[in-house]
Design a protein around this motif. Structure first.
Motif, PDB file in Angstrom:
ATOM      1  N   ILE A  38       0.867  -1.177   0.000  1.00 54.21           N
ATOM      2  CA  ILE A  38       0.000   0.000   0.000  1.00 54.21           C
ATOM      3  C   ILE A  38       0.906   1.229   0.000  1.00 54.21           C
ATOM      4  O   ILE A  38       1.741   1.392   0.895  1.00 54.21           O
ATOM      5  CB  ILE A  38      -0.897   0.050   1.248  1.00 54.21           C
ATOM      6  CG1 ILE A  38      -1.650  -1.259   1.439  1.00 54.21           C
ATOM      7  CG2 ILE A  38      -1.869   1.228   1.163  1.00 54.21           C
ATOM      8  CD1 ILE A  38      -2.420  -1.329   2.753  1.00 54.21           C
ATOM      9  N   TRP A 304      -1.126  -1.035  -4.401  1.00 55.29           N
ATOM     10  CA  TRP A 304      -2.260  -0.115  -4.357  1.00 55.29           C
ATOM     11  C   TRP A 304      -1.722   1.282  -4.025  1.00 55.29           C
ATOM     12  O   TRP A 304      -1.191   1.506  -2.946  1.00 55.29           O
ATOM     13  CB  TRP A 304      -3.252  -0.571  -3.289  1.00 55.29           C
ATOM     14  CG  TRP A 304      -4.557   0.166  -3.279  1.00 55.29           C
ATOM     15  CD1 TRP A 304      -4.771   1.471  -2.955  1.00 55.29           C
ATOM     16  CD2 TRP A 304      -5.833  -0.370  -3.589  1.00 55.29           C
ATOM     17  NE1 TRP A 304      -6.102   1.791  -3.047  1.00 55.29           N
ATOM     18  CE2 TRP A 304      -6.774   0.679  -3.437  1.00 55.29           C
ATOM     19  CE3 TRP A 304      -6.286  -1.639  -3.976  1.00 55.29           C
ATOM     20  CZ2 TRP A 304      -8.148   0.495  -3.654  1.00 55.29           C
ATOM     21  CZ3 TRP A 304      -7.646  -1.813  -4.191  1.00 55.29           C
ATOM     22  CH2 TRP A 304      -8.548  -0.763  -4.028  1.00 55.29           C
ATOM     23  N   THR A 306      -2.692   5.308  -3.541  1.00 57.36           N
ATOM     24  CA  THR A 306      -3.808   6.232  -3.337  1.00 57.36           C
ATOM     25  C   THR A 306      -3.354   7.363  -2.411  1.00 57.36           C
ATOM     26  O   THR A 306      -2.175   7.509  -2.133  1.00 57.36           O
ATOM     27  CB  THR A 306      -5.032   5.485  -2.774  1.00 57.36           C
ATOM     28  OG1 THR A 306      -6.184   6.333  -2.807  1.00 57.36           O
ATOM     29  CG2 THR A 306      -4.775   4.997  -1.353  1.00 57.36           C
ATOM     30  N   THR A 351      -6.081   7.041  -7.618  1.00 58.13           N
ATOM     31  CA  THR A 351      -5.916   5.668  -7.153  1.00 58.13           C
ATOM     32  C   THR A 351      -5.586   4.746  -8.322  1.00 58.13           C
ATOM     33  O   THR A 351      -6.255   4.788  -9.361  1.00 58.13           O
ATOM     34  CB  THR A 351      -7.197   5.165  -6.454  1.00 58.13           C
ATOM     35  OG1 THR A 351      -7.508   6.045  -5.363  1.00 58.13           O
ATOM     36  CG2 THR A 351      -7.021   3.762  -5.923  1.00 58.13           C
ATOM     37  N   ALA A 353      -4.403   0.556  -9.040  1.00 62.51           N
ATOM     38  CA  ALA A 353      -4.192  -0.802  -8.531  1.00 62.51           C
ATOM     39  C   ALA A 353      -3.475  -1.625  -9.599  1.00 62.51           C
ATOM     40  O   ALA A 353      -3.835  -1.564 -10.783  1.00 62.51           O
ATOM     41  CB  ALA A 353      -5.523  -1.454  -8.164  1.00 62.51           C
ATOM     42  N   VAL A 377     -10.371  -0.717   1.993  1.00 62.41           N
ATOM     43  CA  VAL A 377      -9.126  -1.319   1.525  1.00 62.41           C
ATOM     44  C   VAL A 377      -8.760  -2.511   2.409  1.00 62.41           C
ATOM     45  O   VAL A 377      -8.355  -3.562   1.927  1.00 62.41           O
ATOM     46  CB  VAL A 377      -7.988  -0.282   1.520  1.00 62.41           C
ATOM     47  CG1 VAL A 377      -6.635  -0.971   1.398  1.00 62.41           C
ATOM     48  CG2 VAL A 377      -8.164   0.664   0.346  1.00 62.41           C
ATOM     49  N   LEU A 402     -11.880  -4.585  -9.316  1.00 63.89           N
ATOM     50  CA  LEU A 402     -10.535  -5.088  -9.552  1.00 63.89           C
ATOM     51  C   LEU A 402     -10.531  -6.252 -10.528  1.00 63.89           C
ATOM     52  O   LEU A 402      -9.604  -6.417 -11.307  1.00 63.89           O
ATOM     53  CB  LEU A 402      -9.900  -5.532  -8.228  1.00 63.89           C
ATOM     54  CG  LEU A 402      -9.579  -4.419  -7.237  1.00 63.89           C
ATOM     55  CD1 LEU A 402      -9.041  -5.021  -5.945  1.00 63.89           C
ATOM     56  CD2 LEU A 402      -8.581  -3.445  -7.820  1.00 63.89           C
TER      57      LEU A 402
END
Length: 466
Positions: A38, A304, A306, A351, A353, A377, A402
């Motif tokens: 993250i 990820w 963000t 964001t 992914a 999340v 996703l």
């Protein structure tokens, strides 16, 4: 049926914790467990990501642009709060501030932190056999049991709070500009009278490694290099141990003071070159982390990226861009739509992914997604973990986004942090349905009216402690 589904979601984190523990006792059934990275940027604007505003033709985030091309860009993703501590507490617990007890930022002299009764995502992963590491800004309590290594992280390197909450010998770019620590005093903690509003000048900014201060005041200008080295080392060490890992990187970028490599006259010209240089420095860090991850375990790692909240517009040329979400109503009355507000620019964040082989490449999703409730999340990681280990759990809107294979309907439930969403939920009583086609970026959206009973059930379940 809806009541049962909502109840399951509300208890999802606990259930997945049990499933993860069960899985750790039966590892023979599982070939390999996924890694999670993250990357949380600080005070970043939705418009700071190049691919969110292609008409600007900027080239500040080439590595993030590449990650979006190779993965998924979420264009309507929202942080759980518009300030630091509440947002971070919600991300790590999957619960809003009114539930987890963190509704304001912690200060330098705060004694407590995130309530010890709260269960964190790293703690659950740690208990299931994951190696958990954190790099960067904590801001959830820095004393005793509230520190990162006591909340589920095996290792920690970073700053206990925001990078402007202490003085340094060589301050970065800020508005108003702050003075250095008083170097005439030899103590690590250097006292100096308050210079002006907005500057923390009584305590040198510390850098922690686990529970020890390794540098105070720290050098802001070398912090990015230290973070990059630590991240790549953690990723490579995890491979050597053969252990799945969680790496949580809470960057100092794009919070003031900014300390990127820039031309000497950048601050004087005020042409945005400082902020642009800081974006590029952050982007290079992200690129280095992605490169290390790809080299070690590319197809088994979810990255990820963000933000914790929108840009701090009061910092003028040292603040980011909310993109088109400037808010004509509030700006016409002398207000703003960014950090510290519940307007869209305060919590709509860029964001991306990335997970090769799991997330389709070069896709964009405009579904309304959030960190908390239906799309946390923390819950997403737990659910993805269980989902790809053959535990069949109901999909939330986030996992559908996703891996876009089915349609999903998500009720607009009351969201305590967002006044605009709360109004829409309480007055509109709508369910938003989105259908995705496999391998396509297209989706259709429709809205249907909920019955009075369903609305009351949604209201009741949203107020239930979870």
């Amino acid at each position: 049926m809806a009541g049962v589904f909502n109840t399951f979601l509300l208890t999802g984190m606990l259930l997945c914790g049990v499933l993860l523990q069960t899985l750790s006792q039966n590892r023979a059934r599982v070939d390999k467990r996924p890694n999670f990275i993250i990357i949380l940027a600080d005070d970043i604007g939705w418009g700071d990501l190049d691919t969110n505003q292609v008409d600007r033709k900027a080239n500040n985030t080439p590595y993030l642009n590449l990650m979006a091309e190779q993965g998924l860009r979420l264009t309507d993703f929202h942080s759980p709060a518009s300030t630091c501590s509440p947002s971070r507490a919600a991300i790590l617990t999957g619960r809003y501030g009114l539930r987890n007890g963190v509704t304001h930022n912690f200060a330098v002299r705060s004694v407590a932190g995130l309530p010890l009764s709260e269960v964190t995502m790293p703690r659950l992963l740690q208990q299931s056999g994951y190696y958990t590491a954190m790099i960067g800004k904590w801001h959830l309590g820095h004393n005793g049991p509230y520190s990162p290594t006591n909340r589920g992280f095996d290792d920690y390197l970073g700053i206990p709070y925001s990078n402007d909450m202490g003085c340094t010998d060589k301050p970065g770019y800020n508005f108003p500009q702050c003075l250095p620590c008083d170097s005439s005093v030899p103590q690590v903690i250097r006292f100096k009278r308050r210079i002006h509003e907005g500057c923390y000048s009584s305590v040198g900014l510390p850098l922690f490694e686990n529970s020890s201060i390794v540098e105070q005041p720290l050098d802001l200008w070398t912090l990015t290099e230290r973070y990059t080295s630590a991240a790549t080392r953690i990723i490579h060490n995890a491979r050597e141990r053969g252990q799945p890992y969680l790496l949580y990187m809470a960057l100092a970028h794009m919070h003031v003071p900014l300390a990127p490599p820039v031309p000497p006259d950048a601050r004087r010209t005020g042409d945005g070159s400082v902020y642009g240089a800081s974006l590029r420095e952050m982007d290079s860090l992200v690129g280095a982390v992605k490169s290390a991850s790809d080299d070690v375990d590319q197809n088994n790692t979810l990255i990820w990226f963000t933000g914790d909240n929108g840009p701090w517009e009061k910092k003028c040329q040292y603040a980011g861009s909310v993109g088109p979400f400037v808010g004509k109503w509030q700006t016409s009355r002398g207000g703003g739509s960014a950090k510290r507000t519940t307007w869209e620019g305060g919590h709509r964040v860029p964001t991306v992914a990335y997970w090769p082989g799991k997330i389709p490449a070069n896709t964009t999703n405009s579904a309304l997604l959030r960190f908390i409730t239906d799309s946390t999340v923390a819950w997403t990681f737990f659910q993805l973990f269980c989902l790809w280990q053959e535990f069949h759990l109901p999909q939330t809107d986030t996992t559908t986004a996703l891996t876009p294979q089915t349609s999903s309907c998500v009720a607009n439930r009351p969201v305590m942090s967002f006044s605009s969403t709360r109004t829409a939920a309480l007055q509109g009583h709508l369910v938003t349905c989105r259908r995705f086609e496999q391998g396509s970026t297209k989706h259709s959206t429709s809205q249907v009216q909920l019955s009075h009973v369903a609305v009351q059930q949604a209201r009741s379940s949203s107020m239930t402690r979870h």
